[in-house]
Design a protein around this motif. Structure first.
Motif, PDB file in Angstrom:
ATOM      1  N   LYS A 136       0.821  -1.209   0.000  1.00 10.79           N
ATOM      2  CA  LYS A 136       0.000   0.000   0.000  1.00 10.79           C
ATOM      3  C   LYS A 136       0.857   1.262   0.000  1.00 10.79           C
ATOM      4  O   LYS A 136       0.446   2.309  -0.491  1.00 10.79           O
ATOM      5  CB  LYS A 136      -0.927  -0.001   1.211  1.00 10.79           C
ATOM      6  CG  LYS A 136      -2.042  -1.040   1.138  1.00 10.79           C
ATOM      7  CD  LYS A 136      -2.891  -1.029   2.399  1.00 10.79           C
ATOM      8  CE  LYS A 136      -3.967  -2.099   2.347  1.00 10.79           C
ATOM      9  NZ  LYS A 136      -4.768  -2.145   3.599  1.00 10.79           N
ATOM     10  N   SER A 137       2.058   1.162   0.585  1.00 14.68           N
ATOM     11  CA  SER A 137       2.939   2.323   0.683  1.00 14.68           C
ATOM     12  C   SER A 137       3.948   2.380  -0.467  1.00 14.68           C
ATOM     13  O   SER A 137       4.951   3.079  -0.378  1.00 14.68           O
ATOM     14  CB  SER A 137       3.694   2.288   2.020  1.00 14.68           C
ATOM     15  OG  SER A 137       2.810   2.235   3.102  1.00 14.68           O
ATOM     16  N   GLY A 138       3.674   1.638  -1.529  1.00 12.05           N
ATOM     17  CA  GLY A 138       4.636   1.529  -2.628  1.00 12.05           C
ATOM     18  C   GLY A 138       5.061   2.866  -3.208  1.00 12.05           C
ATOM     19  O   GLY A 138       6.244   3.106  -3.445  1.00 12.05           O
ATOM     20  N   ARG A 139       4.089   3.758  -3.424  1.00  9.97           N
ATOM     21  CA  ARG A 139       4.415   5.048  -4.046  1.00  9.97           C
ATOM     22  C   ARG A 139       5.311   5.884  -3.138  1.00  9.97           C
ATOM     23  O   ARG A 139       6.319   6.443  -3.588  1.00  9.97           O
ATOM     24  CB  ARG A 139       3.135   5.822  -4.363  1.00  9.97           C
ATOM     25  CG  ARG A 139       3.402   7.160  -5.037  1.00  9.97           C
ATOM     26  CD  ARG A 139       2.109   7.934  -5.310  1.00  9.97           C
ATOM     27  NE  ARG A 139       2.397   9.240  -5.888  1.00  9.97           N
ATOM     28  CZ  ARG A 139       2.749  10.306  -5.183  1.00  9.97           C
ATOM     29  NH1 ARG A 139       2.859  10.224  -3.864  1.00  9.97           N
ATOM     30  NH2 ARG A 139       3.007  11.457  -5.791  1.00  9.97           N
ATOM     31  N   SER A 140       4.958   5.980  -1.859  1.00 11.41           N
ATOM     32  CA  SER A 140       5.749   6.803  -0.941  1.00 11.41           C
ATOM     33  C   SER A 140       7.152   6.222  -0.761  1.00 11.41           C
ATOM     34  O   SER A 140       8.122   6.962  -0.620  1.00 11.41           O
ATOM     35  CB  SER A 140       5.045   6.913   0.412  1.00 11.41           C
ATOM     36  OG  SER A 140       4.891   5.642   1.017  1.00 11.41           O
ATOM     37  N   ILE A 141       7.257   4.883  -0.786  1.00  6.08           N
ATOM     38  CA  ILE A 141       8.570   4.243  -0.660  1.00  6.08           C
ATOM     39  C   ILE A 141       9.423   4.533  -1.886  1.00  6.08           C
ATOM     40  O   ILE A 141      10.624   4.805  -1.779  1.00  6.08           O
ATOM     41  CB  ILE A 141       8.412   2.729  -0.436  1.00  6.08           C
ATOM     42  CG1 ILE A 141       7.916   2.465   0.990  1.00  6.08           C
ATOM     43  CG2 ILE A 141       9.720   1.993  -0.688  1.00  6.08           C
ATOM     44  CD1 ILE A 141       7.550   1.030   1.258  1.00  6.08           C
TER      45      ILE A 141
END
Length: 413
Positions: free
Chosen positions: A87-92
């Motif tokens: 779910k946090s792929g973009r921010s990572i």
């Protein structure tokens, strides 16, 4: 072979002594493990006519150290949810890009300012860019920060670094070892590394019901064998496709953390994590030649300074891009500041390519300093943040100064 068991026993006794000393002084144990390894390594002098150099057991100790990295990263993965990471792929991705760009650019500028040729500049930038996943994992577990909100970003940056590392080593190997490289080979290496991570994470998440049934094993012995087999097979396969074996271990932990057997696995792994993790840092110390460090002191100190600046700036920007408060963002930069195994890999690549001899002692001293500073800065991150907030007051998303409410959150962090 006559003295191998004795040498391994002596190594474990020295590691235990270093651990007891660090506990008495209430200081991070990691630098003590590294320093004791340096003191008795293959480059150390004979002490009282007794040779501490572990000549026969060195390969075994080195292999046990590699196992230590696997257990450290595997356990760290168990503390998290693969669902949260996906779910946090973009921010990572954004945070990882920020981290790499800042630290790599500073490394290039630093080496260029010292007058090094192109190949040496690229090696030095690689040495100063990639953080040590083993040390970061050890610190997070020791300080009980695995539940902190910023740790998800820290894990993501570690994984992002590995994709960068796969691409960078492909480029650097071509330039340093053969004098050329192909764009197709570089892209293929990057796609394989990234694809492997994504497939394992997504497929592992969907296979959770099946894993729950397969791991429903009463016998502790058989349960341990199945878990260890999965860990070593995936980590070993990762290495064959040029993804760091430690990242393979992290991915296995992330997948198994989704199962109903996660707590049982954690209980099983903890003693192995502690034992083999200590041996890893000791074995790293064995590789450092204390007598060769003098010529690289000022260069190493300069690299340490730019790394501290770059990490703090990158952590703040990466954290704020993910919506984290300034304290959590500062924790990111202060936690992943340690350098270790990947920096040594870069230096060894320069040695294999016949580059300037100063790269080896520079990397060793730089890594040693960062391995000492990293855990210390992480432990004192709350105090450092308070000082920074007084000098340059941080503001929240609404533009208001972050006050005591932020500082009082996550007391352990």
């Amino acid at each position: 072979m006559n003295h191998m068991v004795f040498e391994v026993g002596l190594a474990i006794a020295l590691i235990a002594a270093a651990g007891l000393l660090s506990a008495k002084l209430r200081f991070s144990v990691i630098p003590f493990y590294i320093l004791i390894g340096m003191a008795v390594g293959p480059h150390a002098l004979e002490i009282w006519h007794f040779d501490f150099r572990f000549i026969e057991s060195a390969p075994l100790i080195e292999f046990m150290g590699r196992i230590g990295v696997l257990f450290l990263l595997f356990y760290l993965g168990l503390e998290f949810s693969v669902g949260r990471l996906i779910k946090s792929g973009r921010s990572i991705a954004v945070g990882g890009t920020i981290y790499i760009l800042i630290n790599f650019t500073l490394g290039v500028i630093f080496a260029w300012a010292l007058g090094f040729p192109l190949a040496e500049i690229l090696v030095i930038a690689g040495i100063t860019t990639i953080s040590s996943s083993a040390i970061v994992a050890k610190v997070l577990v020791d300080l009980k920060r695995t539940a902190n909100p910023e740790t998800e970003m820290i894990l993501g940056i570690i994984m992002f670094e590995d994709v960068f590392l796969a691409v960078y080593i492909s480029i650097l190997s071509g330039l340093v070892l053969s004098g050329s490289t192909t764009l197709g080979g570089v892209l293929l290496s990057a796609l394989i590394a990234l694809g492997f991570m994504l497939v394992l994470l997504v497929a592992g998440r969907k296979a959770v019901p099946l894993l729950n049934r397969l791991l429903n094993i009463r016998s502790n012995e058989l349960f341990a064998l199945v878990i260890f087999a999965a860990l070593f097979l995936v980590a070993g396969f990762s290495e064959t496709i040029h993804v760091a074996e430690a990242i393979g271990a992290l991915l296995v932990g992330l997948v198994l953390a989704e199962t109903e057997h996660a707590k049982r696995i954690e209980h099983l792994i903890m003693p192995f994590r502690d034992f083999f993790g200590a041996i890893f840092f000791f074995s790293f110390g064995l590789t450092i030649d204390p007598l060769a460090l003098g010529g690289a002191v000022w260069m190493s100190l300069g690299a340490v300074a730019i790394t501290l600046i770059g990490n703090l700036a990158a952590g703040l920007l990466a954290g704020r891009s993910a919506g984290l408060p300034s304290k959590a963002s500062a924790n990111i930069g202060l936690t992943i500041v340690s350098r270790g195994e990947f920096s040594i890999i870069m230096a060894n690549l320069g040695k294999a390519g016949g580059l300037l001899a100063v790269l080896q002692p520079f990397a060793a001293l730089y890594v040693l300093i960062m391995a000492i500073l990293g855990p210390l800065l992480t432990k004192e991150s709350k105090t450092i943040y308070k000082w920074m907030n007084k000098v340059i007051p941080f503001k929240d998303a609404s533009g208001k100064k972050e006050g005591k409410t932020v500082l009082q959150k996550e007391g352990s962090g």
